[in-house]
Design a protein around this motif. Sequence first.
Motif, PDB file in Angstrom:
ATOM      1  N   ALA A 137     -22.221 -22.188 -27.483  1.00  0.00           N
ATOM      2  CA  ALA A 137     -20.881 -22.060 -28.056  1.00  0.00           C
ATOM      3  C   ALA A 137     -20.044 -20.939 -27.445  1.00  0.00           C
ATOM      4  CB  ALA A 137     -20.983 -21.897 -29.579  1.00  0.00           C
ATOM      5  N   PRO A 138     -20.599 -19.730 -27.273  1.00  0.00           N
ATOM      6  CA  PRO A 138     -19.769 -18.656 -26.700  1.00  0.00           C
ATOM      7  C   PRO A 138     -19.299 -18.950 -25.278  1.00  0.00           C
ATOM      8  CG  PRO A 138     -21.731 -17.751 -27.765  1.00  0.00           C
ATOM      9  CD  PRO A 138     -21.925 -19.233 -27.684  1.00  0.00           C
ATOM     10  N   HIS A 139     -20.076 -19.719 -24.526  1.00  0.00           N
ATOM     11  CA  HIS A 139     -19.743 -19.985 -23.123  1.00  0.00           C
ATOM     12  C   HIS A 139     -18.616 -21.007 -22.973  1.00  0.00           C
ATOM     13  CE1 HIS A 139     -23.128 -17.610 -21.711  1.00  0.00           C
ATOM     14  NE2 HIS A 139     -23.919 -18.245 -22.569  1.00  0.00           N
ATOM     15  N   ILE A 140     -18.391 -21.823 -24.007  1.00  0.00           N
ATOM     16  CA  ILE A 140     -17.323 -22.826 -23.930  1.00  0.00           C
ATOM     17  C   ILE A 140     -16.143 -22.452 -24.832  1.00  0.00           C
ATOM     18  CG2 ILE A 140     -18.879 -24.691 -23.277  1.00  0.00           C
ATOM     19  CD1 ILE A 140     -18.834 -25.676 -26.144  1.00  0.00           C
ATOM     20  N   GLY A 141     -16.199 -21.286 -25.421  1.00  0.00           N
ATOM     21  CA  GLY A 141     -15.098 -20.826 -26.262  1.00  0.00           C
ATOM     22  C   GLY A 141     -15.096 -21.412 -27.651  1.00  0.00           C
ATOM     23  N   LEU A 142     -16.206 -21.986 -28.069  1.00  0.00           N
ATOM     24  CA  LEU A 142     -16.278 -22.617 -29.389  1.00  0.00           C
ATOM     25  C   LEU A 142     -16.731 -21.579 -30.417  1.00  0.00           C
ATOM     26  CD1 LEU A 142     -15.850 -25.268 -30.860  1.00  0.00           C
ATOM     27  CD2 LEU A 142     -18.213 -25.914 -30.353  1.00  0.00           C
ATOM     28  N   VAL A 143     -15.917 -20.536 -30.548  1.00  0.00           N
ATOM     29  CA  VAL A 143     -16.222 -19.443 -31.472  1.00  0.00           C
ATOM     30  C   VAL A 143     -14.948 -19.040 -32.206  1.00  0.00           C
ATOM     31  CG1 VAL A 143     -18.187 -18.530 -30.180  1.00  0.00           C
ATOM     32  CG2 VAL A 143     -15.863 -17.748 -29.637  1.00  0.00           C
ATOM     33  N   ASP A 144     -15.147 -18.457 -33.379  1.00  0.00           N
ATOM     34  CA  ASP A 144     -14.030 -17.973 -34.188  1.00  0.00           C
ATOM     35  C   ASP A 144     -13.975 -16.460 -34.064  1.00  0.00           C
ATOM     36  OD1 ASP A 144     -11.861 -18.261 -35.846  1.00  0.00           O
ATOM     37  OD2 ASP A 144     -13.031 -18.102 -37.692  1.00  0.00           O
ATOM     38  N   LEU A 145     -12.850 -15.949 -33.578  1.00  0.00           N
ATOM     39  CA  LEU A 145     -12.693 -14.515 -33.380  1.00  0.00           C
ATOM     40  C   LEU A 145     -11.945 -13.901 -34.555  1.00  0.00           C
ATOM     41  CD1 LEU A 145     -11.632 -14.603 -29.619  1.00  0.00           C
ATOM     42  CD2 LEU A 145     -13.899 -14.067 -30.538  1.00  0.00           C
ATOM     43  N   ASP A 187      -9.283 -11.741 -36.727  1.00  0.00           N
ATOM     44  CA  ASP A 187      -7.897 -11.319 -36.544  1.00  0.00           C
ATOM     45  C   ASP A 187      -7.398 -10.758 -37.871  1.00  0.00           C
ATOM     46  OD1 ASP A 187      -7.317 -13.529 -38.162  1.00  0.00           O
ATOM     47  OD2 ASP A 187      -6.800 -14.811 -36.466  1.00  0.00           O
ATOM     48  N   GLU A 188      -6.062 -10.699 -38.031  1.00  0.00           N
ATOM     49  CA  GLU A 188      -5.520 -10.097 -39.253  1.00  0.00           C
ATOM     50  C   GLU A 188      -5.851 -10.905 -40.499  1.00  0.00           C
ATOM     51  OE1 GLU A 188      -2.449 -12.730 -37.356  1.00  0.00           O
ATOM     52  OE2 GLU A 188      -3.766 -11.100 -36.701  1.00  0.00           O
ATOM     53  N   ARG A 189      -6.088 -12.217 -40.363  1.00  0.00           N
ATOM     54  CA  ARG A 189      -6.442 -13.055 -41.506  1.00  0.00           C
ATOM     55  C   ARG A 189      -7.942 -13.265 -41.629  1.00  0.00           C
ATOM     56  NH1 ARG A 189      -5.471 -17.967 -41.313  1.00  0.00           N
ATOM     57  NH2 ARG A 189      -5.450 -18.277 -43.572  1.00  0.00           N
ATOM     58  N   LYS A 190      -8.668 -13.166 -40.526  1.00  0.00           N
ATOM     59  CA  LYS A 190     -10.107 -13.436 -40.523  1.00  0.00           C
ATOM     60  C   LYS A 190     -10.855 -12.123 -40.345  1.00  0.00           C
ATOM     61  CE  LYS A 190      -9.033 -17.810 -38.219  1.00  0.00           C
ATOM     62  NZ  LYS A 190      -9.183 -18.600 -36.969  1.00  0.00           N
ATOM     63  N   LYS A 191     -11.556 -11.721 -41.385  1.00  0.00           N
ATOM     64  CA  LYS A 191     -12.155 -10.393 -41.420  1.00  0.00           C
ATOM     65  C   LYS A 191     -13.646 -10.372 -41.086  1.00  0.00           C
ATOM     66  CE  LYS A 191      -8.163  -8.908 -42.814  1.00  0.00           C
ATOM     67  NZ  LYS A 191      -7.276  -8.195 -41.886  1.00  0.00           N
ATOM     68  N   HIS A 192     -14.183 -11.471 -40.553  1.00  0.00           N
ATOM     69  CA  HIS A 192     -15.606 -11.492 -40.245  1.00  0.00           C
ATOM     70  C   HIS A 192     -15.907 -10.626 -39.026  1.00  0.00           C
ATOM     71  CE1 HIS A 192     -13.807 -14.912 -37.978  1.00  0.00           C
ATOM     72  NE2 HIS A 192     -14.567 -14.455 -37.006  1.00  0.00           N
ATOM     73  N   ASP A 193     -17.196 -10.335 -38.841  1.00  0.00           N
ATOM     74  CA  ASP A 193     -17.629  -9.484 -37.732  1.00  0.00           C
ATOM     75  C   ASP A 193     -18.034 -10.324 -36.525  1.00  0.00           C
ATOM     76  OD1 ASP A 193     -17.303  -7.183 -39.281  1.00  0.00           O
ATOM     77  OD2 ASP A 193     -19.314  -7.392 -40.146  1.00  0.00           O
ATOM     78  N   GLY A 194     -17.405 -10.060 -35.390  1.00  0.00           N
ATOM     79  CA  GLY A 194     -17.817 -10.696 -34.143  1.00  0.00           C
ATOM     80  C   GLY A 194     -17.359 -12.140 -33.997  1.00  0.00           C
ATOM     81  N   ALA A 195     -17.762 -12.738 -32.875  1.00  0.00           N
ATOM     82  CA  ALA A 195     -17.423 -14.134 -32.575  1.00  0.00           C
ATOM     83  C   ALA A 195     -18.461 -15.054 -33.219  1.00  0.00           C
ATOM     84  CB  ALA A 195     -17.394 -14.346 -31.065  1.00  0.00           C
ATOM     85  N   ILE A 196     -18.008 -15.917 -34.132  1.00  0.00           N
ATOM     86  CA  ILE A 196     -18.908 -16.804 -34.876  1.00  0.00           C
ATOM     87  C   ILE A 196     -18.808 -18.224 -34.314  1.00  0.00           C
ATOM     88  CG2 ILE A 196     -19.589 -17.652 -37.131  1.00  0.00           C
ATOM     89  CD1 ILE A 196     -19.754 -14.633 -36.863  1.00  0.00           C
ATOM     90  N   PRO A 197     -19.925 -18.837 -33.887  1.00  0.00           N
ATOM     91  CA  PRO A 197     -19.892 -20.213 -33.361  1.00  0.00           C
ATOM     92  C   PRO A 197     -19.359 -21.214 -34.381  1.00  0.00           C
ATOM     93  CG  PRO A 197     -21.963 -19.141 -32.788  1.00  0.00           C
ATOM     94  CD  PRO A 197     -21.261 -18.223 -33.757  1.00  0.00           C
ATOM     95  N   LEU A 198     -18.467 -22.088 -33.924  1.00  0.00           N
ATOM     96  CA  LEU A 198     -17.850 -23.111 -34.782  1.00  0.00           C
ATOM     97  C   LEU A 198     -18.555 -24.448 -34.559  1.00  0.00           C
ATOM     98  CD1 LEU A 198     -14.198 -22.010 -34.026  1.00  0.00           C
ATOM     99  CD2 LEU A 198     -15.266 -21.905 -36.278  1.00  0.00           C
ATOM    100  N   ILE A 199     -19.827 -24.510 -34.924  1.00  0.00           N
ATOM    101  CA  ILE A 199     -20.640 -25.679 -34.575  1.00  0.00           C
ATOM    102  C   ILE A 199     -21.187 -26.421 -35.791  1.00  0.00           C
ATOM    103  CG2 ILE A 199     -21.302 -24.727 -32.342  1.00  0.00           C
ATOM    104  CD1 ILE A 199     -23.937 -23.834 -33.585  1.00  0.00           C
ATOM    105  N   GLY A 200     -20.844 -25.968 -36.998  1.00  0.00           N
ATOM    106  CA  GLY A 200     -21.375 -26.605 -38.202  1.00  0.00           C
ATOM    107  C   GLY A 200     -20.991 -28.067 -38.323  1.00  0.00           C
ATOM    108  N   GLY A 201     -19.714 -28.371 -38.054  1.00  0.00           N
ATOM    109  CA  GLY A 201     -19.251 -29.754 -38.178  1.00  0.00           C
ATOM    110  C   GLY A 201     -19.938 -30.684 -37.200  1.00  0.00           C
ATOM    111  N   ILE A 202     -20.132 -30.218 -35.967  1.00  0.00           N
ATOM    112  CA  ILE A 202     -20.804 -31.043 -34.960  1.00  0.00           C
ATOM    113  C   ILE A 202     -22.239 -31.322 -35.377  1.00  0.00           C
ATOM    114  CG2 ILE A 202     -21.518 -31.174 -32.537  1.00  0.00           C
ATOM    115  CD1 ILE A 202     -19.194 -29.331 -31.848  1.00  0.00           C
ATOM    116  N   SER A 203     -22.908 -30.310 -35.949  1.00  0.00           N
ATOM    117  CA  SER A 203     -24.303 -30.498 -36.360  1.00  0.00           C
ATOM    118  C   SER A 203     -24.413 -31.498 -37.508  1.00  0.00           C
ATOM    119  CB  SER A 203     -24.918 -29.152 -36.771  1.00  0.00           C
ATOM    120  OG  SER A 203     -24.422 -28.711 -38.016  1.00  0.00           O
ATOM    121  N   ILE A 204     -23.477 -31.419 -38.453  1.00  0.00           N
ATOM    122  CA  ILE A 204     -23.495 -32.367 -39.581  1.00  0.00           C
ATOM    123  C   ILE A 204     -23.254 -33.780 -39.081  1.00  0.00           C
ATOM    124  CG2 ILE A 204     -22.371 -33.029 -41.745  1.00  0.00           C
ATOM    125  CD1 ILE A 204     -21.624 -30.026 -42.074  1.00  0.00           C
ATOM    126  N   TYR A 205     -22.233 -33.949 -38.240  1.00  0.00           N
ATOM    127  CA  TYR A 205     -21.912 -35.280 -37.715  1.00  0.00           C
ATOM    128  C   TYR A 205     -23.095 -35.866 -36.948  1.00  0.00           C
ATOM    129  CZ  TYR A 205     -19.793 -38.982 -34.945  1.00  0.00           C
ATOM    130  OH  TYR A 205     -19.524 -40.192 -34.351  1.00  0.00           O
TER     131      TYR A 205
END
Length: 351
Positions: free
Chosen positions: A26-34, A36-54
């Motif tokens: 995920a980090p190598h293809i940019g499939l991460v959530d960074l 910002d001012e609205r998103k207070k999580h720590d670090g780049a989080i992979p956005l792969i949950g939906g793909i895994s469920i599907y």
Amino acid sequence: MLFISSALFVAFFVSILTIKVLLPLAPHIGLVDLPDERKKHDGAIPLIGGISIYTGVLIASTLFVEQSQLLNLYFISSALLVFIGTMDDIYDLSVAPRMIFQGIVATLMVFGAGLYIHNFGNLLSTGVIDIGSYGMIFTMLACVAAINAFNMIDGIDGLAGSMSIVTIASVAILTLLNNNTADILLPLILVVAIIPYLFYNVSTRNPRGKKIFMGDAGSMFMGLTVIWLLTIATQNTPEGEAVFRPVTALWIIAVPLMDMFAIMLRRIRKGVSPFKADNGHLHHICMRLGLSSRQALWAISALAVLFSLVGILGEVFQLPEYIMLIGFIVVFCLYAFSLQHAWKFIRTFKQ
């Protein structure tokens, strides 16, 4: 029982395997959530949950669910949403391409699969309300609304997944209560395929650095899945008869539906785009009241379960449809009023 257990095991295993394969990619293809001012999580989080469920649902359904054109069109439509959702997760697309793809998917559902909501039941105690072919337009709008409802509610860890499980599990329960065991496998597969995502998303036992998000691919896929299941369950189709009444569907999808419409109404009244992101959702209110993200998740999930129980019990005891409709409208008005004046309540509460 062995057949069902095998199907659920495959859905669970494939979903976990997909996560493990995609986590380092995920980090190598940019499939991460960074953050910002609205998103207070720590670090780049992979956005792969939906793909895994599907992927888990697709493989398990291909192997264990009876194949039909309806099922194939569901997976084709879902694949389109997962694709555009993944592109949005990577490139942060504007509203236009997302709406175009949602419109294509809605068209596939109505004109390709022949699924549309036209029978609203005996809502006014004056006889069955059937809008005929106008239901095609209504269903296309409902499809887009459901997709965006689950997309909008995906604001804190586990919320979109929990709302999906509550609604899909409610469909499974109502299907079982209707003695319709033939159609229960797909909802069960869906519920089980979501569980690995929830573990990686919210579990405190999840190793640090392996957290994942559902992403737009997942939330839009869940929205489509919910409206697809509800349409089949509330309408007579060539594949079978309706399982429960249309008004019941309102209660088992209540929280995402009410949250979306209340937020959009508030944004329109403020003169901004109904699709403009803000901090006025129910989970934001809960956290402003002092709840942690985990506590807000439990509180909202409990509310969703309560509403679903109202729908299920109303169906079991055949409560008049007009009473269930009036009850839903009253609850929605209270919900919208509460969100509209939430900041006043918060200030009073904190004084």
